[in-house]
Design a protein around this motif. Sequence first.
Motif, PDB file in Angstrom:
ATOM      1  N   ALA A 273     -62.207  -2.476  22.154  1.00 14.90           N
ATOM      2  CA  ALA A 273     -62.192  -1.974  23.528  1.00 14.90           C
ATOM      3  C   ALA A 273     -60.997  -2.504  24.306  1.00 14.90           C
ATOM      4  O   ALA A 273     -60.409  -1.793  25.128  1.00 14.90           O
ATOM      5  CB  ALA A 273     -63.495  -2.354  24.237  1.00 14.90           C
ATOM      6  N   ALA A 274     -60.615  -3.749  24.038  1.00 19.83           N
ATOM      7  CA  ALA A 274     -59.464  -4.336  24.733  1.00 19.83           C
ATOM      8  C   ALA A 274     -58.179  -3.599  24.418  1.00 19.83           C
ATOM      9  O   ALA A 274     -57.256  -3.559  25.239  1.00 19.83           O
ATOM     10  CB  ALA A 274     -59.324  -5.811  24.365  1.00 19.83           C
ATOM     11  N   ASN A 275     -58.111  -3.009  23.234  1.00 22.73           N
ATOM     12  CA  ASN A 275     -56.907  -2.297  22.826  1.00 22.73           C
ATOM     13  C   ASN A 275     -56.953  -0.801  23.105  1.00 22.73           C
ATOM     14  O   ASN A 275     -55.947  -0.108  22.920  1.00 22.73           O
ATOM     15  CB  ASN A 275     -56.659  -2.533  21.333  1.00 22.73           C
ATOM     16  N   THR A 276     -58.106  -0.287  23.546  1.00 24.07           N
ATOM     17  CA  THR A 276     -58.231   1.145  23.813  1.00 24.07           C
ATOM     18  C   THR A 276     -58.555   1.438  25.273  1.00 24.07           C
ATOM     19  O   THR A 276     -58.071   2.413  25.840  1.00 24.07           O
ATOM     20  CB  THR A 276     -59.307   1.777  22.915  1.00 24.07           C
ATOM     21  N   ASP A 277     -59.359   0.596  25.890  1.00 28.06           N
ATOM     22  CA  ASP A 277     -59.717   0.769  27.306  1.00 28.06           C
ATOM     23  C   ASP A 277     -58.965  -0.276  28.123  1.00 28.06           C
ATOM     24  O   ASP A 277     -59.525  -1.283  28.560  1.00 28.06           O
ATOM     25  CB  ASP A 277     -61.227   0.624  27.493  1.00 28.06           C
ATOM     26  N   LEU A 278     -57.675  -0.020  28.337  1.00 30.36           N
ATOM     27  CA  LEU A 278     -56.843  -1.011  29.018  1.00 30.36           C
ATOM     28  C   LEU A 278     -57.273  -1.225  30.461  1.00 30.36           C
ATOM     29  O   LEU A 278     -57.327  -2.355  30.951  1.00 30.36           O
ATOM     30  CB  LEU A 278     -55.377  -0.579  28.968  1.00 30.36           C
ATOM     31  N   GLU A 279     -57.574  -0.147  31.156  1.00 27.64           N
ATOM     32  CA  GLU A 279     -57.935  -0.268  32.568  1.00 27.64           C
ATOM     33  C   GLU A 279     -59.225  -1.059  32.739  1.00 27.64           C
ATOM     34  O   GLU A 279     -59.317  -1.965  33.577  1.00 27.64           O
ATOM     35  CB  GLU A 279     -58.082   1.124  33.192  1.00 27.64           C
ATOM     36  N   GLY A 280     -60.241  -0.721  31.943  1.00 23.25           N
ATOM     37  CA  GLY A 280     -61.514  -1.420  32.056  1.00 23.25           C
ATOM     38  C   GLY A 280     -61.409  -2.877  31.651  1.00 23.25           C
ATOM     39  O   GLY A 280     -61.973  -3.762  32.311  1.00 23.25           O
ATOM     40  N   THR A 281     -60.680  -3.138  30.580  1.00 22.48           N
ATOM     41  CA  THR A 281     -60.513  -4.518  30.120  1.00 22.48           C
ATOM     42  C   THR A 281     -59.731  -5.338  31.141  1.00 22.48           C
ATOM     43  O   THR A 281     -60.062  -6.504  31.408  1.00 22.48           O
ATOM     44  CB  THR A 281     -59.791  -4.546  28.767  1.00 22.48           C
ATOM     45  N   ALA A 282     -58.707  -4.737  31.712  1.00 22.52           N
ATOM     46  CA  ALA A 282     -57.896  -5.446  32.713  1.00 22.52           C
ATOM     47  C   ALA A 282     -58.734  -5.832  33.915  1.00 22.52           C
ATOM     48  O   ALA A 282     -58.599  -6.943  34.455  1.00 22.52           O
ATOM     49  CB  ALA A 282     -56.725  -4.571  33.139  1.00 22.52           C
ATOM     50  N   ALA A 283     -59.604  -4.933  34.345  1.00 23.43           N
ATOM     51  CA  ALA A 283     -60.480  -5.239  35.485  1.00 23.43           C
ATOM     52  C   ALA A 283     -61.389  -6.422  35.165  1.00 23.43           C
ATOM     53  O   ALA A 283     -61.618  -7.300  36.011  1.00 23.43           O
ATOM     54  CB  ALA A 283     -61.312  -4.015  35.844  1.00 23.43           C
ATOM     55  N   LEU A 284     -61.892  -6.468  33.937  1.00 24.62           N
ATOM     56  CA  LEU A 284     -62.752  -7.585  33.539  1.00 24.62           C
ATOM     57  C   LEU A 284     -61.962  -8.885  33.436  1.00 24.62           C
ATOM     58  O   LEU A 284     -62.483  -9.955  33.751  1.00 24.62           O
ATOM     59  CB  LEU A 284     -63.417  -7.270  32.201  1.00 24.62           C
ATOM     60  N   CYS A 285     -60.705  -8.810  33.008  1.00 23.60           N
ATOM     61  CA  CYS A 285     -59.866 -10.010  32.949  1.00 23.60           C
ATOM     62  C   CYS A 285     -59.716 -10.640  34.327  1.00 23.60           C
ATOM     63  O   CYS A 285     -59.718 -11.867  34.468  1.00 23.60           O
ATOM     64  CB  CYS A 285     -58.493  -9.665  32.375  1.00 23.60           C
TER      65      CYS A 285
END
Length: 346
Positions: A273-285
């Motif tokens: 998911a971190a490598n495919t859903d960049l926007e969602g992962t970035a928000a969680l970061c």
Amino acid sequence: MKFKRILTAVTAAALCISLAGCGGAASSSSSEAATAESAPESTVAEATASPETAAEGLRVAGLKGPTTMGLVNLMNSEEGADYNFTMYGAADEIVPLLVKGELDAAAIPANLAATLYQKTNGQVEVACVNTLGVLYIVENGDTVQSVADLKGQTIVTTGKGTTPEYVLRYVLSQNGVDPDNDVTIEYCSEATEALSQVQAGQATIAMLPQPFVTSALSQVEGLRVALDMNEEWEKVAGSQLVTGVLVVRKDAVEADPEAFTAFLDGYAASVEAANTDLEGTAALCETYGIVAKAALAQKALPECNIVFETGEQMKTDLVNYFQVLYDADPSSVGGALPADDFYYGV
């Protein structure tokens, strides 16, 4: 979920990134890879009998920066409620807790994992590689197109006596560039200091880690990525450059092997998911304090080389990486190369 954010002052080398004011440099220290040396041997050696694994589930620690960016989707998932995640600013906060059995697993620099293996008499093992190379050569100009072009140049960087120095010296020497005579390497205490020299025109070439590089590119006009050190390492070493791993106490795995396998399955899905859903992962970061701003995390994620590497590939990359570090300085991997029982599932 049982997630506790510990906001401590970052003193050594975790990639804890925050954006400064307009025109200012991002606040960062050097590379997570350097944090191994920030954990003194006296701290690592404080091994005691391990208590039973906590009833609250696997206790997992992470560092702010790339080595934990791949975990955030698991942290935020329904399955994540089965684990107790704790965030730290520097590796020397994690080391004594992991050694004494107050943590079960941790995402940490690879060479620190090797050191812990030695100092705990093999009580820990590496379960996966979670981050490949995060070091890049940047230039304010257009003269560097290959490693050979660094000959005669001055390079500002961080991590003297730690992994970044060993990586740089190895890549240079394997390309016929003598790191002692053909280039001038100037070491800074942290990445902001190195970048400030480029900003001031005192230097034009620097080796910096992600996600600091992404922030720096937006702040310095004309700055560009000249060389990806992961690619350069692979050319000369025949394996991938490793930054971070997940290390786990063997007693925690033995207490419930199926539970740990389930954790790894969730981790693999989180990395995907971190490598495919960049926007969602970035928000969680940003939510979990791993990177200060989601916008920075979203730009940096594709360059952070977040992976989930296990088995023989994990072992091959780590064995080659540790050998280079050992040849440069045996203490960087705890004084000896890890034995085969260090590699989980191999």
